[in-house]
Design an enzyme around this catalytic site. Structure first.
Site, PDB file in Angstrom:
ATOM      1  N   ASP A   1     -72.569 -22.937  81.737  1.00  0.00           N
ATOM      2  CA  ASP A   1     -72.667 -21.705  80.955  1.00  0.00           C
ATOM      3  C   ASP A   1     -72.234 -20.576  81.881  1.00  0.00           C
ATOM      4  O   ASP A   1     -71.779 -20.828  83.008  1.00  0.00           O
ATOM      5  CB  ASP A   1     -74.109 -21.506  80.428  1.00  0.00           C
TER       6      ASP A   1
ATOM      7  N   ASP B   1     -66.919 -19.473  83.581  1.00  0.00           N
ATOM      8  CA  ASP B   1     -66.570 -18.567  82.483  1.00  0.00           C
ATOM      9  C   ASP B   1     -65.341 -19.141  81.772  1.00  0.00           C
ATOM     10  O   ASP B   1     -64.319 -19.420  82.407  1.00  0.00           O
ATOM     11  CB  ASP B   1     -66.269 -17.169  83.066  1.00  0.00           C
TER      12      ASP B   1
ATOM     13  N   HIS C   1     -68.334 -21.741  58.881  1.00  0.00           N
ATOM     14  CA  HIS C   1     -67.704 -20.451  58.570  1.00  0.00           C
ATOM     15  C   HIS C   1     -66.170 -20.517  58.596  1.00  0.00           C
ATOM     16  O   HIS C   1     -65.515 -19.559  58.215  1.00  0.00           O
ATOM     17  CB  HIS C   1     -68.251 -19.360  59.492  1.00  0.00           C
TER      18      HIS C   1
ATOM     19  N   TYR D   1     -65.093 -14.542  63.461  1.00  0.00           N
ATOM     20  CA  TYR D   1     -65.675 -15.728  64.116  1.00  0.00           C
ATOM     21  C   TYR D   1     -65.164 -17.021  63.464  1.00  0.00           C
ATOM     22  O   TYR D   1     -64.683 -17.936  64.154  1.00  0.00           O
ATOM     23  CB  TYR D   1     -67.198 -15.622  64.030  1.00  0.00           C
TER      24      TYR D   1
ATOM     25  N   ARG E   1     -80.191 -22.091  51.369  1.00  0.00           N
ATOM     26  CA  ARG E   1     -78.813 -22.387  51.802  1.00  0.00           C
ATOM     27  C   ARG E   1     -78.806 -23.523  52.826  1.00  0.00           C
ATOM     28  O   ARG E   1     -77.978 -24.423  52.784  1.00  0.00           O
ATOM     29  CB  ARG E   1     -78.177 -21.121  52.378  1.00  0.00           C
TER      30      ARG E   1
HETATM   31  N1  LIG Z   1     -76.490 -22.698  65.917  1.00  0.00           N
HETATM   32  C1  LIG Z   1     -75.907 -23.282  64.890  1.00  0.00           C
HETATM   33  O1  LIG Z   1     -76.582 -23.742  63.964  1.00  0.00           O
HETATM   34  C2  LIG Z   1     -74.396 -23.394  64.850  1.00  0.00           C
HETATM   35  C3  LIG Z   1     -73.746 -23.533  63.604  1.00  0.00           C
HETATM   36  C4  LIG Z   1     -72.369 -23.673  63.577  1.00  0.00           C
HETATM   37  C5  LIG Z   1     -71.645 -23.686  64.758  1.00  0.00           C
HETATM   38  N2  LIG Z   1     -72.292 -23.517  65.944  1.00  0.00           N
HETATM   39  C6  LIG Z   1     -71.486 -23.498  67.183  1.00  0.00           C
HETATM   40  O2  LIG Z   1     -72.155 -24.275  68.163  1.00  0.00           O
HETATM   41  C7  LIG Z   1     -72.021 -23.659  69.427  1.00  0.00           C
HETATM   42  C8  LIG Z   1     -73.395 -23.399  70.025  1.00  0.00           C
HETATM   43  O3  LIG Z   1     -74.104 -22.523  69.163  1.00  0.00           O
HETATM   44  P1  LIG Z   1     -75.449 -21.786  69.644  1.00  0.00           P
HETATM   45  O4  LIG Z   1     -76.170 -21.419  68.422  1.00  0.00           O
HETATM   46  O5  LIG Z   1     -76.093 -22.588  70.692  1.00  0.00           O
HETATM   47  O6  LIG Z   1     -74.822 -20.473  70.278  1.00  0.00           O
HETATM   48  P2  LIG Z   1     -75.395 -19.579  71.455  1.00  0.00           P
HETATM   49  O7  LIG Z   1     -74.801 -18.215  71.294  1.00  0.00           O
HETATM   50  O8  LIG Z   1     -76.889 -19.690  71.533  1.00  0.00           O
HETATM   51  O9  LIG Z   1     -74.777 -20.284  72.744  1.00  0.00           O
HETATM   52  C9  LIG Z   1     -73.443 -20.110  73.131  1.00  0.00           C
HETATM   53  C10 LIG Z   1     -73.402 -20.152  74.643  1.00  0.00           C
HETATM   54  O10 LIG Z   1     -72.030 -19.922  75.050  1.00  0.00           O
HETATM   55  C11 LIG Z   1     -72.080 -19.142  76.230  1.00  0.00           C
HETATM   56  N3  LIG Z   1     -70.840 -18.379  76.393  1.00  0.00           N
HETATM   57  C12 LIG Z   1     -70.383 -17.343  75.641  1.00  0.00           C
HETATM   58  N4  LIG Z   1     -69.250 -16.842  76.168  1.00  0.00           N
HETATM   59  C13 LIG Z   1     -68.975 -17.593  77.273  1.00  0.00           C
HETATM   60  C14 LIG Z   1     -67.944 -17.559  78.240  1.00  0.00           C
HETATM   61  N5  LIG Z   1     -66.956 -16.654  78.199  1.00  0.00           N
HETATM   62  N6  LIG Z   1     -67.980 -18.466  79.227  1.00  0.00           N
HETATM   63  C15 LIG Z   1     -68.967 -19.400  79.291  1.00  0.00           C
HETATM   64  N7  LIG Z   1     -69.980 -19.475  78.416  1.00  0.00           N
HETATM   65  C16 LIG Z   1     -69.981 -18.578  77.416  1.00  0.00           C
HETATM   66  C17 LIG Z   1     -73.261 -18.202  76.043  1.00  0.00           C
HETATM   67  O11 LIG Z   1     -73.734 -17.733  77.309  1.00  0.00           O
HETATM   68  C18 LIG Z   1     -74.260 -19.064  75.302  1.00  0.00           C
HETATM   69  O12 LIG Z   1     -75.237 -19.646  76.146  1.00  0.00           O
HETATM   70  C19 LIG Z   1     -71.190 -22.404  69.226  1.00  0.00           C
HETATM   71  O13 LIG Z   1     -69.851 -22.682  69.563  1.00  0.00           O
HETATM   72  C20 LIG Z   1     -71.337 -22.113  67.753  1.00  0.00           C
HETATM   73  O14 LIG Z   1     -70.200 -21.440  67.249  1.00  0.00           O
HETATM   74  C21 LIG Z   1     -73.632 -23.367  66.020  1.00  0.00           C
END
Ligand SMILES: NC(=O)c1ccc[n+]([C@@H]2O[C@H](COP(=O)([O-])OP(=O)(O)OC[C@H]3O[C@@H](n4cnc5c(N)ncnc54)[C@H](O)[C@@H]3O)[C@@H](O)[C@H]2O)c1
Length: 268
Positions: free
Chosen positions: A31, A48, A110, A133, A171
């Site tokens: 992360d 990153d 989405h 997004y 939903r």
């Molecule tokens: N939570 C859900 O139910 C859900 C639903 C659909 C899709 N998703 C996808 O699953 C993934 C995880 O979702 P989440 O809810 O845990 O999201 P989250 O925002 O909690 O976690 C995303 C992580 O990515 C890291 N991140 C962001 N930018 C970064 C960068 N430039 N470099 C390195 N790390 C970076 C953040 O620090 C964060 O810890 C995402 O890609 C999201 O789009 C999640």
């Protein structure tokens, strides 16, 4: 198997870590910041996504990548651009250069948010993103197609509904996935012998599903959890906080209503 998980400090990463680490001999958690509560076979390596060299160092010697990292909800364009467009390019290019040839991509419902709730859609429908997004994740799916066809990466795109211990509203009775069912899809992505490029829906065995997830079942997915078990509490939550008229029509929910202008009847 050395498996890297980006976005490991986020909500989904934290939920699935205890299950996913059983699938690997070493699970590299990555992360923006280092993760320090490591157990068993976990190691931490911050990187990153916008830094291609850092992503190459991260993916050196990796057999598989679970790509959760990035912007996970709607945001301004520059934020989405950096994390989900430039970041995704760097991640896939680093995987290609380092011969990490299996990727499970956490894409999202989405991507198809403007399909109406009365429609049942499968993995072959045209994207109908409901947000910057969602459009960025459609880019991610398309970029994966390029790297699968041109460079031979094996890619499983999981269009996740909503991950959680239980579905929190009406939903989510249609789109919910439990952490263990998501882990099963990840296992398919890491091990399926014939995987080239696939899109599946990240949903548990939900009787109200808007998605025909036969492509996941074809690959061997057997979800163990069922949203309907939580119908009563989900209905209760939605009755206390009802959807607005636009949100209620579309699969993407509030993302469809946000910033919407004009007449909703233009959307078939
Ligand atoms: N939570 C859900 O139910 C859900 C639903 C659909 C899709 N998703 C996808 O699953 C993934 C995880 O979702 P989440 O809810 O845990 O999201 P989250 O925002 O909690 O976690 C995303 C992580 O990515 C890291 N991140 C962001 N930018 C970064 C960068 N430039 N470099 C390195 N790390 C970076 C953040 O620090 C964060 O810890 C995402 O890609 C999201 O789009 C999640």
């Amino acid at each position: 198997m050395r498996v890297v998980m980006t976005g490991a400090a986020g909500g989904v990463g934290t939920m699935i870590r205890p299950l996913v680490r059983r699938l690997a001999s070493e699970l590299v958690l990555s992360d923006l910041m280092e993760i320090d509560d490591l157990v068993e076979n976990e190691v931490s390596m911050a990187a990153d996504l916008t830094d291609l060299s850092a992503m190459e160092r991260l993916l050196k010697g990796a057999d598989g990548l679970i790509h959760l990292g990035g912007q996970s909800i709607e945001a301004d364009w520059d934020t989405v651009l950096q994390a989900n467009i430039i970041g995704l390019h760097n991640t896939y290019e680093a995987a290609r250069r380092q011969h990490c040839n299996r990727i499970i991509f956490a894409t999202t419902n989405h991507v198809v948010g403007y399909y109406r709730r009365q429609q049942t859609i499968d993995h072959r429908v045209t994207p109908r993103p409901d947000s910057r997004y969602g459009a960025s994740k459609a880019f991610g799916e398309a970029f994966g197609r390029l790297y699968a066809d041109k460079h031979g990466l094996r890619i499983l795109n999981v269009r996740i509904g909503n991950v959680g211990e239980k579905p929190l509203d009406i939903r989510r009775l249609a789109i919910w996935i439990s952490p263990r069912d998501l882990t099963q899809l990840i296992q398919i992505g890491l091990t399926h012998p014939d995987l080239h490029y696939e899109i599946v829906y990240g949903a548990s065995r939900n009787v109200r599903a808007w998605w025909d997830n036969s492509n996941a079942y074809r690959l061997g997915y057997k979800p163990e959890d069922e949203a309907e078990a939580y119908a009563e509490i989900a209905h209760q939550a939605s009755s206390e906080n009802p959807d607005d008229p636009i949100t209620a029509q579309f699969q993407g929910g509030t993302f469809c209503a946000d910033e919407f202008d004009g007449d909703v009847s233009r959307i078939d």
